[in-house]
Design an enzyme around this catalytic site. Structure first.
Site, PDB file in Angstrom:
ATOM      1  N   ASP A 228      31.301  55.673 -16.965  1.00 39.56           N
ATOM      2  CA  ASP A 228      30.496  54.778 -18.155  1.00 39.56           C
ATOM      3  C   ASP A 228      31.026  56.036 -19.322  1.00 39.56           C
ATOM      4  O   ASP A 228      31.475  57.055 -19.335  1.00 39.56           O
ATOM      5  CB  ASP A 228      29.509  55.806 -18.010  1.00 39.56           C
ATOM      6  CG  ASP A 228      28.073  55.351 -19.369  1.00 39.56           C
ATOM      7  OD1 ASP A 228      27.757  54.588 -19.403  1.00 39.56           O
ATOM      8  OD2 ASP A 228      27.607  56.826 -19.424  1.00 39.56           O
ATOM      9  N   GLU A 277      45.758  58.897  -3.737  1.00 39.96           N
ATOM     10  CA  GLU A 277      45.740  59.653  -2.671  1.00 39.96           C
ATOM     11  C   GLU A 277      45.022  58.895  -1.263  1.00 39.96           C
ATOM     12  O   GLU A 277      45.824  59.506   0.294  1.00 39.96           O
ATOM     13  CB  GLU A 277      45.244  60.818  -1.691  1.00 39.96           C
ATOM     14  CG  GLU A 277      46.116  62.067  -2.957  1.00 39.96           C
ATOM     15  CD  GLU A 277      45.108  63.371  -3.293  1.00 39.96           C
ATOM     16  OE1 GLU A 277      44.495  63.648  -2.318  1.00 39.96           O
ATOM     17  OE2 GLU A 277      45.469  64.035  -4.596  1.00 39.96           O
TER      18      GLU A 277
END
Length: 563
Positions: A228, A277
């Protein structure tokens, strides 16, 4: 012969899971469905949608044919701005359920072959966030105040705001606090509602906290984040005056001292390292309002975010020339950074496109009049097929697959958009696109729940419901299901980064993608074009003659295939 849209067979759960599991770079051509949780499905009859309600409707979303579900905020919040004022980023607000419900939703979505993307709100917190409450309690000099933008005021007694910035919701972007001793004190920055103080991203604790929040939800199993106000985290050094009033009129035309600052990109490079990751191709999607698509492309460079909303496309009028221009500019801007284009027609902040297109051009993305409902729906259906034929990823806002219009006649006393109660800001009529969607023809809330709905639904809402449209040839719901089924089955749709424009009459768009051709008539009159093969799908009745020509009614899109 006359061609009408027909229903495509819905995928089974097994085939949907298998399809998702085999796809690499799934996000490059994904169709992502936005769920506004409070307005989607209510499981406990309190009039408010919740996570269990979303979970119960996952089979519907699977059968619709979307790839992923984006959930607007469900975090713990006082709900001053419908959850975009977050008090605790690691907790579910009780109105939506709890963390166990979130976990069950994520797991069930995966079983259904759907991915889950959650909203992240890093520009500001709630004024009920523990950091901000402590900052107020501890007074001037508190280290917690450094995590927000607290400043002394101007004027002889500090009675004026620190600068001239205006809130997106109207009025000054600053509020003065009362200090613990009862005296008027410092001011804090809030680009939105006063209940939404902006974080100071220059403070290392803010970055540390959000990297931790990312890992929390990634460990829960989410497939990505919609960020956002992704353009708003970093403010210009010194918080300089803008030097003008009516600043909202400048948005989208220039880089502002509080929006689209270059410093945001280092934040996203750090976030991308974390995301990479994790296995499973997790993604970031930016809500980045920028002056140009070229500026938007900066957010999706290879070491930053994966996608960014294409607000320039959303704001384009129903006009062939304008649409072609924004499509070309978007594809050209995304190509150098290797990111997919995105296409979107509606969301929780703008008037639904079935209503925007029902009105005369030039009224913007927040409209207060219903317009011509028949014209609006016809154009909305055509616009959807055009959007789904373009290369890249597409976003669908809940209820647009039902052809829902905005509810433009809500009474003042039922409105809840905070911008409605503040002068000189946004129009404040976002409630109209947030009215809970209808699932059944009858019932206290047309199948939304057993206890009414938090915003009143209009009479006749049931005739637009899933129940009323399901299995009905030519209905908007079945048009979406057919289009999404064809898109998934044909590799040339969604993939790639270009289109081959074909010669077409004025007001008509025609382009080829492999063996596939999309033709859109944006005019108010029928047009005749070549029949580029067999009709796959059309948003209205198309007369494809034996002479190799096709007659398209006004505001109609048709998909052809040569094979």
């Amino acid at each position: 012969m006359s061609q009408q849209p027909s229903a495509a067979p819905a995928p089974t759960p097994t085939s949907a899971v298998a399809t998702v599991a085999k796809r690499r770079d799934w996000w490059r051509d994904a169709v992502i469905y936005q769920v506004y949780p409070r307005s989607f499905a209510d499981s406990n009859g309190d009039g408010m949608g919740d996570l269990e309600g979303v979970r119960s409707r996952l089979p519907y979303l699977r059968d619709l044919g979307v790839d992923a579900v984006w959930l607007s905020p469900f975090y713990a919040s006082p709900q001053a701005d419908a959850g975009y004022d977050v008090a605790d980023y690691r907790a579910v607000d009780p109105m939506f359920g709890n963390l166990l419900d979130a976990d069950a939703l994520i797991r069930d979505a995966r079983e259904a072959g759907l991915r889950i993307i959650v909203d992240l709100v890093p520009n500001h917190s709630s004024d009920q966030h523990e950091w901000f409450k402590r900052a107020l309690r501890e007074g001037p000099g508190s280290s917690l105040r450094d995590r927000y933008h607290f400043r002394p005021g101007k004027g002889t007694a500090g009675e004026l705001p620190p600068n001239d910035w205006e809130s997106i919701f109207g009025g000054p972007a600053w509020t003065r606090v009362t200090e613990p001793d009862g005296t008027p004190g410092e001011w804090y920055l809030h680009l939105f509602a006063p209940e939404q103080p902006d974080f100071n991203w220059e403070h290392p604790a803010v970055g540390d906290e959000f990297r931790s929040v990312l890992r929390f939800w990634l460990d829960m199993g989410v497939d990505g984040f919609r960020i956002d106000v992704a353009h708003g985290l970093v403010k210009a050094a010194g918080l300089p005056d803008l030097g003008s009033h009516d600043q909202l009129k400048l948005l989208g035309n220039d880089v502002m001292p509080f929006f689209d600052q270059d410093g945001v990109h280092e934040i996203y490079r750090q976030w991308r390292l974390i995301l990479d990751e994790y296995s499973g191709e997790r993604i970031f999607v930016a809500e980045a309002w920028t002056p140009t698509v070229e500026r938007t492309a900066n957010y999706v460079r290879p070491d930053e975010l994966h996608q960014a909303f294409n607000f320039q496309y959303l704001a384009t009028e129903w006009d062939a020339e304008q649409l072609r221009e924004v499509v070309d500019r978007t594809l050209e801007a995304m190509r150098p950074v290797g990111a997919p284009a995105t296409w979107v027609l509606s969301n929780h902040d703008v008037t639904r496109h079935a209503t925007r297109f029902a009105n005369p051009p030039g009224l913007g993305t927040q409209i207060r009049t219903a317009g011509d409902r028949e014209v609006g729906l016809r154009r909305a259906r055509a616009a959807t097929l055009l959007m789904l034929a373009l290369p890249g990823s597409a976003y669908v806002y809940q209820g647009e697959e039902l052809g829902l219009p905005d509810v433009v006649d809500l009474a003042d006393e039922v409105r809840q958009d905070p911008a409605y109660f503040r002068g000189a800001g946004q129009d404040g009529f976002r409630d109209g696109c947030r009215v809970p969607i209808p699932w059944t023809r009858e019932g206290s809330s047309y199948g939304f729940g057993d206890g009414g709905s938090w915003l009143p639904q209009p009479a006749g809402w049931g005739e637009l419901s899933v129940e009323a449209q399901e299995g009905v040839p030519g209905s908007t719901l079945e048009l979406y299901r057919s289009a999404l089924g064809i898109r998934r089955a044909r590799p040339e749709l969604g993939a790639g980064d270009s289109v081959e424009w074909l010669k077409a009459p004025a007001g008509v768009l025609a382009f080829r993608r492999g063996e596939f051709v999309c033709v859109t008539n944006t005019t108010a009159e029928p047009v005749t074009t070549p029949a580029y093969g067999r009709v796959l799908l059309a948003s209205g009745e198309v007369d494809a003659t034996a002479a190799g020509e096709a007659k398209l009614p006004a505001d109609t899109t048709v998909w052809f295939t040569a094979v």
